[in-house]
Design a protein around this motif. Structure first.
Motif, mmCIF file in Angstrom:
data_model
loop_
_atom_site.group_PDB
_atom_site.id
_atom_site.type_symbol
_atom_site.label_atom_id
_atom_site.label_comp_id
_atom_site.label_asym_id
_atom_site.label_seq_id
_atom_site.Cartn_x
_atom_site.Cartn_y
_atom_site.Cartn_z
ATOM 1 N N TYR A 143 22.585 111.089 27.974
ATOM 2 C CA TYR A 143 22.144 110.556 26.691
ATOM 3 C C TYR A 143 21.979 109.052 26.816
ATOM 4 N N GLN A 192 21.795 105.447 24.455
ATOM 5 C CA GLN A 192 22.061 104.840 23.154
ATOM 6 C C GLN A 192 21.581 103.399 23.162
ATOM 7 N N GLY A 206 22.832 99.684 18.160
ATOM 8 C CA GLY A 206 22.835 100.015 16.737
ATOM 9 C C GLY A 206 22.276 101.371 16.387
ATOM 10 N N ALA A 207 22.043 102.218 17.375
ATOM 11 C CA ALA A 207 21.411 103.513 17.113
ATOM 12 C C ALA A 207 22.321 104.658 17.542
ATOM 13 N N GLY A 208 21.913 105.869 17.198
ATOM 14 C CA GLY A 208 22.626 107.052 17.669
ATOM 15 C C GLY A 208 22.239 107.370 19.107
ATOM 16 N N LEU A 209 22.800 108.452 19.626
ATOM 17 C CA LEU A 209 22.505 108.857 21.001
ATOM 18 C C LEU A 209 21.274 109.749 21.029
ATOM 19 N N LEU A 267 19.062 112.406 23.523
ATOM 20 C CA LEU A 267 19.095 113.190 24.750
ATOM 21 C C LEU A 267 17.961 112.766 25.667
ATOM 22 N N ILE A 269 23.165 101.902 26.590
ATOM 23 C CA ILE A 269 24.361 102.581 27.095
ATOM 24 C C ILE A 269 23.962 104.014 27.424
ATOM 25 N N PHE A 306 25.272 107.796 28.464
ATOM 26 C CA PHE A 306 26.431 108.684 28.421
ATOM 27 C C PHE A 306 26.141 109.953 29.220
ATOM 28 N N PHE A 350 32.095 113.978 26.466
ATOM 29 C CA PHE A 350 31.334 112.788 26.834
ATOM 30 C C PHE A 350 32.162 111.844 27.693
ATOM 31 N N GLN A 354 32.658 107.744 28.863
ATOM 32 C CA GLN A 354 32.798 106.535 28.038
ATOM 33 C C GLN A 354 31.509 105.756 27.900
#
Lengths: 112, 113
Positions: A35, A37, A40-43, A45, A86, A88, A102, A104
């Motif tokens: 994933y 990110q 300031g946003a969601g993850l 896929l 980032i 994940f 998940f 870190q």
């Protein structure tokens, strides 16, 4: 218990390849995921791999899976500043009703 | 395109207030999840639900509760907000085929003062 480990930071130069690594502990994982990110946003896929595969390629992304060592990697070719985010790693755990575990997250910084 | 919508991007609440974070998905998914994300701690699972009116505790349920009255809506409730609940809250729903991946909402950044 189940655990997913990633290094926290990676810095690369624009145009280079990035390799983000992940280790996991549950050998019964059926799917493994990457994933992304952005700030300031969601993850979101990015890609996933089924556990009976060794490799999956999708444009600039290559996922390698080594089941023996429980090691997953994401290679981003020709890394761009827009890839700064980032990342994940996650695994699905069969015996927990499909919950994802998940790591870190690895913060990728791309320098011009 | 599939969507998970969280009602607020930013929220500021006072200590002791009851706080509701709403999450709605339009994909007819059965499984939904609430996480909080803090620097250096990654994603931590608070609660999840596999069906309407069903809920299960995650790894850090203390100080939180949830409600799932309709399939598409999963609400996270902070009964009495505290400053250590200042965080980014992420909702996700899970598809079945083909890969059981999660779709995440954009997140709600909650500040408790």
């Amino acid at each position: 218990g189940e655990d997913v480990e990633q290094s926290l930071f990676l810095s690369v130069r624009e145009g280079d390849s990035s390799v983000i690594n992940c280790t996991y502990t549950d050998s019964s994982s059926t799917y493994l995921y990457w994933y992304k990110q952005e700030p300031g946003a969601g993850l979101q896929l990015l890609t996933y791999i089924f556990s009976n595969m060794d490799m999956k390629q999708d444009q600039r992304l290559t996922v390698l899976l080594n089941k023996k060592d429980k090691h997953l990697s994401l290679r981003i070719a020709d890394t761009q500043t827009g890839d700064s985010a980032i990342y994940f790693c996650a695994e699905s755990i069969n015996n927990q009703g499909g919950k994802l575990i998940f790591g870190q997250g690895t913060e990728l910084s791309v320098k011009p | 395109d599939v969507k998970v919508t969280q009602s607020s991007r930013y929220l500021v609440k006072r200590t002791g207030e009851k706080v509701f974070l709403e999450c709605v998905q339009d994909m007819d998914h059965e499984n939904m999840f609430w996480y909080r994300q803090d620097p250096g701690l990654g994603l931590r699972l608070i609660y999840f639900s596999y069906d309407v009116k069903m809920k299960e505790k995650g790894d850090i349920p203390e100080g939180y509760s949830v409600s799932r009255e309709k399939k598409e809506r999963f609400s996270l409730i902070l009964e009495s907000a505290s400053t250590n609940q200042t965080s980014m809250y992420l909702c996700a729903s899970q598809q079945q085929e083909p890969n059981y991946g999660y779709t995440f909402g954009s997140g709600t950044r909650l500040t408790v003062v």
